[in-house]
Design a protein around this motif. Structure first.
Motif, mmCIF file in Angstrom:
data_model
loop_
_atom_site.group_PDB
_atom_site.id
_atom_site.type_symbol
_atom_site.label_atom_id
_atom_site.label_comp_id
_atom_site.label_asym_id
_atom_site.label_seq_id
_atom_site.Cartn_x
_atom_site.Cartn_y
_atom_site.Cartn_z
ATOM 1 N N UNK A 194 3.325 -4.639 2.576
ATOM 2 C CA UNK A 194 4.284 -5.551 1.613
ATOM 3 C C UNK A 194 4.868 -6.935 2.175
ATOM 4 N N UNK A 195 5.574 -6.496 3.286
ATOM 5 C CA UNK A 195 6.406 -7.529 3.987
ATOM 6 C C UNK A 195 5.637 -8.495 4.564
ATOM 7 N N UNK A 196 4.388 -8.090 5.053
ATOM 8 C CA UNK A 196 3.579 -9.039 5.650
ATOM 9 C C UNK A 196 2.854 -10.041 4.764
ATOM 10 N N UNK A 255 -7.158 -2.623 3.297
ATOM 11 C CA UNK A 255 -5.687 -2.376 2.844
ATOM 12 C C UNK A 255 -5.470 -2.071 1.443
ATOM 13 N N UNK A 256 -6.490 -2.531 0.621
ATOM 14 C CA UNK A 256 -6.313 -2.065 -0.946
ATOM 15 C C UNK A 256 -6.576 -0.740 -1.067
ATOM 16 N N UNK A 272 7.782 -5.768 -7.177
ATOM 17 C CA UNK A 272 7.408 -6.391 -6.085
ATOM 18 C C UNK A 272 6.046 -6.393 -5.328
ATOM 19 N N UNK A 273 5.862 -4.847 -5.237
ATOM 20 C CA UNK A 273 4.619 -4.517 -4.584
ATOM 21 C C UNK A 273 3.238 -4.931 -5.243
ATOM 22 N N UNK A 277 0.217 -7.574 -4.450
ATOM 23 C CA UNK A 277 -1.113 -7.260 -4.476
ATOM 24 C C UNK A 277 -2.030 -8.213 -5.531
ATOM 25 N N UNK A 278 -1.428 -8.571 -6.525
ATOM 26 C CA UNK A 278 -2.015 -9.610 -7.401
ATOM 27 C C UNK A 278 -2.442 -10.842 -6.840
ATOM 28 N N UNK A 279 -1.189 -11.220 -6.007
ATOM 29 C CA UNK A 279 -1.405 -12.223 -4.967
ATOM 30 C C UNK A 279 -2.567 -12.477 -4.188
#
Length: 302
Positions: A194-196, A255-256, A272-273, A277-279
């Motif tokens: 998530x940070x990446x 990843x997904x 936030x996570x 993912x939506x992005x």
């Protein structure tokens, strides 16, 4: 030493910055210190008070060589420590045995969380330990392999540095650990991933690179170490990996899939996570058909 008597010839020959940085060696009665401007490596001796002093060791061209005679039942050795806070010291055998016992206890506790009950359980658990050892604890990043200079073919040029976190490989590793019941490691990698994604939100290119350093940084400049050869003389030896700049769209699927596996295992996803993912999905919807390199990371169109 299990039985009888034997002598070990110990050679400690560090090579700082891939042999590009010279060092000086300071020998003491309790060990030695290898010193450069950027890093120190301290050698502590493992022995009892009545053992011969390490002063019997010798220094040859910056390397330390020492002969250690043992009798049945004795345990001796050395401990190497980077960035030690003090000088070399005597490490008692009881301390080493205690460290070994603590290490065994840690792995037994960790394996006790396994939910695997199938065949070849010991072999599966050994593989799980390997994946755990490939994980960088401060961040949760999982390296593909701890190797550089190990060629795909003996004597060949495909001689890459794999000491990085590939999104693809790490996602597969997380899926495996989750299947065995090790959810903490998956949670840590999920935070790392998530940070990446958030770091590259709104930037050029896709929301993920194909690989990173274990600390999450993306500077993987590739260099050739001309004065070294790899396994069985294979050349060239490379550090860093120029494939980091490639576009490989399959990494988003892996990843997904790892995120789905984590959710199915009961790991919740905060807002936030989910927003991250939506992005990723929005970017994929617009870029899924771009020309890309594929999973083999070919160089020069080959």
């Amino acid at each position: 030493c299990v039985r009888g008597t034997m002598s070990f010839e110990v050679d400690v020959a560090p090579r700082f910055d891939y042999s590009r940085r010279a060092h000086r060696t300071e020998l003491t009665e309790h060990g030695a210190v290898f010193v450069t401007d950027a890093l120190t490596l301290t050698l502590h001796s493992v022995r009892e008070p009545d053992d011969p002093r390490l002063a019997q060791a010798r220094v040859e061209e910056g390397d330390v060589r020492v002969r250690v005679p043992l009798q049945a039942g004795q345990l001796r050795g050395i401990v190497l420590e980077s960035a030690a806070e003090g000088p070399p010291r005597e490490v008692r055998v009881a301390e080493v045995r205690r460290l070994l016992d603590d290490t065994v206890a840690f792995w037994q506790r960790w394996l006790g969380r396994s939910t695997y009950r199938g065949r070849w359980r010991e072999t599966v658990h050994r593989s799980a330990i390997t994946l755990k050892l490939l994980t960088y604890a401060p961040t949760g990043g999982i390296v593909a392999a701890p190797t550089a200079g190990l060629p795909e073919q003996i004597g060949g040029e495909r001689n890459w540095d794999y000491r990085f976190t590939w999104i693809r490989d790490a996602s597969f590793s997380v899926g495996t650990l989750l299947a065995l019941g090790f959810v903490d490691e998956a949670a840590r990698f999920g935070t790392w991933l998530g940070d990446r994604i958030r770091e590259r939100a709104g930037g050029d290119g896709g929301p993920l690179l194909i690989m990173y350093r274990v600390d999450g940084s993306s500077e993987l400049k590739e260099e050739v170490i001309e004065h070294w050869s790899g396994y069985r003389g294979s050349r060239p030896v490379r550090i860093g990996n120029a494939a980091a700049d490639q576009l490989q769209l399959d990494i988003y699927g892996e990843a997904l899939d790892s995120i789905f596996a984590a959710t199915r295992a009961g790991l919740g996803m905060p807002y936030r996570g989910w927003a991250a993912v939506r992005g990723v999905l929005d970017w994929l919807a617009a870029n899924w058909d771009q020309p890309e390199e594929g999973i083999w990371e070919t160089r020069g169109g080959r």
